[in-house]
Design an enzyme around this catalytic site. Structure first.
Site, mmCIF file in Angstrom:
data_model
loop_
_atom_site.group_PDB
_atom_site.id
_atom_site.type_symbol
_atom_site.label_atom_id
_atom_site.label_comp_id
_atom_site.label_asym_id
_atom_site.label_seq_id
_atom_site.Cartn_x
_atom_site.Cartn_y
_atom_site.Cartn_z
ATOM 1 N N ASP A 73 0.827 -1.198 0.000
ATOM 2 C CA ASP A 73 0.000 0.000 0.000
ATOM 3 C C ASP A 73 0.871 1.261 0.000
ATOM 4 O OD1 ASP A 73 0.904 -0.147 2.609
ATOM 5 O OD2 ASP A 73 -1.071 -0.200 3.524
ATOM 6 N N LYS A 145 -0.922 -9.452 3.398
ATOM 7 C CA LYS A 145 -0.178 -8.903 4.528
ATOM 8 C C LYS A 145 -1.057 -7.923 5.288
ATOM 9 C CE LYS A 145 3.267 -5.845 4.075
ATOM 10 N NZ LYS A 145 2.878 -4.730 4.998
ATOM 11 N N GLU A 147 -1.095 -5.361 9.064
ATOM 12 C CA GLU A 147 -0.222 -4.712 10.026
ATOM 13 C C GLU A 147 -0.719 -4.857 11.457
ATOM 14 O OE1 GLU A 147 1.230 -1.067 7.039
ATOM 15 O OE2 GLU A 147 0.371 -0.612 9.006
ATOM 16 N N GLU A 213 9.755 -3.674 10.546
ATOM 17 C CA GLU A 213 10.139 -2.387 9.968
ATOM 18 C C GLU A 213 10.645 -1.435 11.042
ATOM 19 O OE1 GLU A 213 8.424 1.125 7.002
ATOM 20 O OE2 GLU A 213 7.232 -0.676 7.396
#
Length: 297
Positions: A73, A145, A147, A213
């Site tokens: 995204d 995926k 988050e 990340e």
């Protein structure tokens, strides 16, 4: 004497946009699959991943030998010029996933294709997440995926039990950047224990990949050693992860903003895009990228 003539067969003019033959011969490697990724993880072979948003770059990355393509995204910022990923819609993600998937089919590609569930497409309920994941899987994704940790654990379990492979994402989670107070390192100090707890819970729920990340390199390396069935993919998390991912435009040096610390510009020493992509894959595989002194915290 008849003046009739034998009708000639109609000819269809060639079209660059019609039904085209594959753009390349079949790849020499077998398609990357979930069992193959698990085997790479078990053997310690680094997993290479890049973002892709269109057919052409997807085909080039596959030709360079990339293991995984992520329709991220991040396209909201890279392709649409948004200030964050929050404004990306599920329909936009479907469009780009479909484009990347078609690019891979054109070249008989072998990369594993992951697509992001965008903000607002899975937070409401597990059932909403399933509907959204179905849209992306039907567009050609092999895995989705999402988050965050904590409440996402049961969503991951719900999807995996229904045959949808899931990649989790911890650390800096761009969809919640406003709640995190900006793009900053996550998991420092006592926060590292919570991140570890969430990672183990996501693995237990069935997540087989985990993007880390902007977390401290030592934390990422330790967590990688602990997670036996979930391959960690680092971005700003040091060289101790099971693999690496970068935004395609960042590693080609063509982003619209400040280059993040964790990025290396592979175009700087390459004569073209394909050699740069190959150099990235090689650097991930041989462990020369990232350099913890330059690209990590």
């Amino acid at each position: 004497m008849s003046n009739t003539t034998t009708p000639q067969p109609e000819t269809t003019p060639a079209s660059p946009y019609g039904t085209l033959p594959p753009a390349s011969t079949p790849a020499s490697r077998k398609p990357v699959s979930l069992p193959r990724l698990a085997d790479m993880h078990a053997r310690g072979e680094k997993i290479s991943m890049l973002t892709a948003y269109d057919a052409t770059f997807a085909a080039m990355a596959d030709a360079a030998g990339i293991d995984c393509l992520l329709v991220g995204d991040s396209l909201g910022m890279v392709c649409q010029g948004l200030n964050s990923t929050v404004g990306v819609s599920l329909d936009t993600m479907r469009y780009h996933t479909d484009s990347v998937s078609r690019g891979l089919r054109r070249v008989q590609g072998t990369a594993w294709l992951i697509a992001d569930l965008p903000f607002g497409s899975y937070q409401e309920s597990r059932e909403q997440a399933l509907r959204s994941a179905t849209v992306l899987m039907q567009a050609g994704a092999h895995m989705v995926k999402l988050e965050g940790g904590g409440w996402t654990t049961e969503t991951v379990r719900f999807l995996v039990e229904r045959g949808i492979p899931v990649c989790a994402h911890l650390g800096l989670t761009p969809q919640t950047v406003h709640a995190l107070g900006g793009y900053r390192v996550q998991g420092k100090g006592d926060a590292g224990a919570l991140l570890k707890q969430q990672a183990h819970a996501l693995q237990d729920a069935g997540a087989t990949m985990l993007v880390l990340e902007m977390v401290p390199a030592a934390l990422a390396a330790g967590l990688t050693a602990e997670l036996k069935h979930c391959a960690t993919i680092g971005i700003g998390a040091g060289k101790g992860t099971a693999g690496q991912v970068l935004v395609l435009h960042d590693m080609l040096g063509i982003n619209l903003g400040k280059m993040p610390k964790f990025v290396r510009n592979f175009m700087a020493d390459a004569p073209g895009v394909l050699p740069a992509l190959k150099a990235y894959v090689q650097a991930v595989k041989d462990g020369s990228f990232p350099d913890d002194q330059l690209h990590a915290w």
